[in-house]
Design an enzyme around this catalytic site. Sequence first.
Site, PDB file in Angstrom:
ATOM      1  N   ASP A  67       0.808  -1.219   0.000  1.00 38.77           N
ATOM      2  CA  ASP A  67       0.000   0.000   0.000  1.00 38.77           C
ATOM      3  C   ASP A  67       0.841   1.269   0.000  1.00 38.77           C
ATOM      4  OD1 ASP A  67       0.959  -0.414   2.569  1.00 38.77           O
ATOM      5  OD2 ASP A  67      -0.999  -0.834   3.432  1.00 38.77           O
ATOM      6  N   ASP A  74      -7.944  -2.654  13.802  1.00 39.41           N
ATOM      7  CA  ASP A  74      -9.304  -2.951  13.332  1.00 39.41           C
ATOM      8  C   ASP A  74      -9.337  -4.185  12.414  1.00 39.41           C
ATOM      9  OD1 ASP A  74      -8.084  -1.975  11.067  1.00 39.41           O
ATOM     10  OD2 ASP A  74      -9.548  -0.388  10.668  1.00 39.41           O
ATOM     11  N   HIS A 103      -7.388  -4.599   9.715  1.00 43.27           N
ATOM     12  CA  HIS A 103      -7.042  -4.375   8.305  1.00 43.27           C
ATOM     13  C   HIS A 103      -5.733  -5.070   7.928  1.00 43.27           C
ATOM     14  CE1 HIS A 103      -4.978  -0.362   9.512  1.00 43.27           C
ATOM     15  NE2 HIS A 103      -4.012  -1.101   9.007  1.00 43.27           N
ATOM     16  N   GLU A 128      -9.666  -1.949   4.758  1.00 46.38           N
ATOM     17  CA  GLU A 128     -10.376  -1.653   5.996  1.00 46.38           C
ATOM     18  C   GLU A 128     -11.633  -2.522   6.104  1.00 46.38           C
ATOM     19  OE1 GLU A 128      -9.082  -0.038   8.239  1.00 46.38           O
ATOM     20  OE2 GLU A 128      -8.330   1.938   7.699  1.00 46.38           O
TER      21      GLU A 128
HETATM   22  C1  GLP Z   1      -0.609   0.365   8.575  1.00 47.25           C
HETATM   23  C2  GLP Z   1      -0.261  -0.420   7.305  1.00 47.25           C
HETATM   24  C3  GLP Z   1      -0.477  -1.894   7.484  1.00 47.25           C
HETATM   25  C4  GLP Z   1       0.113  -2.331   8.804  1.00 47.25           C
HETATM   26  C5  GLP Z   1      -0.651  -1.694   9.926  1.00 47.25           C
HETATM   27  C6  GLP Z   1      -0.132  -2.046  11.302  1.00 47.25           C
HETATM   28  O1  GLP Z   1      -1.842   0.998   8.534  1.00 47.25           O
HETATM   29  N1  GLP Z   1      -0.960   0.008   6.140  1.00 47.25           N
HETATM   30  O2  GLP Z   1       0.093  -2.591   6.386  1.00 47.25           O
HETATM   31  O3  GLP Z   1       0.049  -3.720   8.930  1.00 47.25           O
HETATM   32  O4  GLP Z   1      -0.615  -0.288   9.802  1.00 47.25           O
HETATM   33  O5  GLP Z   1       0.958  -1.257  11.636  1.00 47.25           O
HETATM   34  P1  GLP Z   1       1.909  -1.501  12.848  1.00 47.25           P
HETATM   35  O6  GLP Z   1       2.760  -2.658  12.474  1.00 47.25           O
HETATM   36  O7  GLP Z   1       2.695  -0.239  12.965  1.00 47.25           O
HETATM   37  O8  GLP Z   1       1.054  -1.779  14.030  1.00 47.25           O
END
Ligand code: GLP
Length: 247
Positions: free
Chosen positions: A67, A136, A138, A143
């Site tokens: 992403d 959440d 995702h 989402e």
């Molecule tokens: C972001 C990314 C995801 C990631 C998520 C969790 O929103 N788009 O790909 O898995 O957050 O992030 P973290 O590893 O910092 O908790």
Amino acid sequence: MKLIVCENYAEMSRRAADIISAQLVLKPNSVLGLATGSTPEGLYRELISDYKKGIISFEEAKSVNLDEYFGLSPDHPQSYAFFMRAHLFDHVDIKPENTFIPDGTNVDRDGETSRYDTLIEKLGGVDLQLLGIGVDGHIGFNEPSDSISLGTSCVALDESTIKANSRFFASEDEVPKYAYSMGCGTILSAGRILLLASGKNKAEILEKTFYGEVTPRVPASLLRLVPEKVTVICDRDAASKILELHG
Ligand code: GLP
């Protein structure tokens, strides 16, 4: 789905690196699906260390990222393109022209989403897809929703995601409200899927992912549609609710 519970973040990162390094040794021209966020930072450090020890090379590998924030250029310090260079690409021998990420500056949303899908198709799909998980549920930036998005889309970020990711920006207002994300269909089509989760704030959603309903309202639960492909590696904190409720 296979669940590996590690003592701590360091062990989780090392176990994940073992899987990706093995993938590169066995298939040097692998297409790696890569992720951002705090969770894979330790894994990327371990991969850099394996590369420096001469165990792995990225010379023939290709990468596609999950992403990118809509509106951020690759030079923006909070863009995922910047993150990938800082945490991995600048430290290993991957060819910059073999690293792919959605173009956050492309305002033609339909054009960008179909460009990215065509690109992944031309690469022959993803061999190994790395994932984190949002609070959440995702995956990538898919989402919670009433329908499954199969291909790349431009997603409106949830309030909880904007809040969670505001820690990287000067203020919540600066967090982009949209992002391009690889679709759940592409993720589920990968040859193998590796999801990492660390910390107490992921305990509840990880339990729902494994034991709740399989639904696009919890995007990570969709991984249970392809259980034989999926390995989840987490630390004790992230596994705490699973261990508490299911032993
Ligand atoms: C972001 C990314 C995801 C990631 C998520 C969790 O929103 N788009 O790909 O898995 O957050 O992030 P973290 O590893 O910092 O908790």
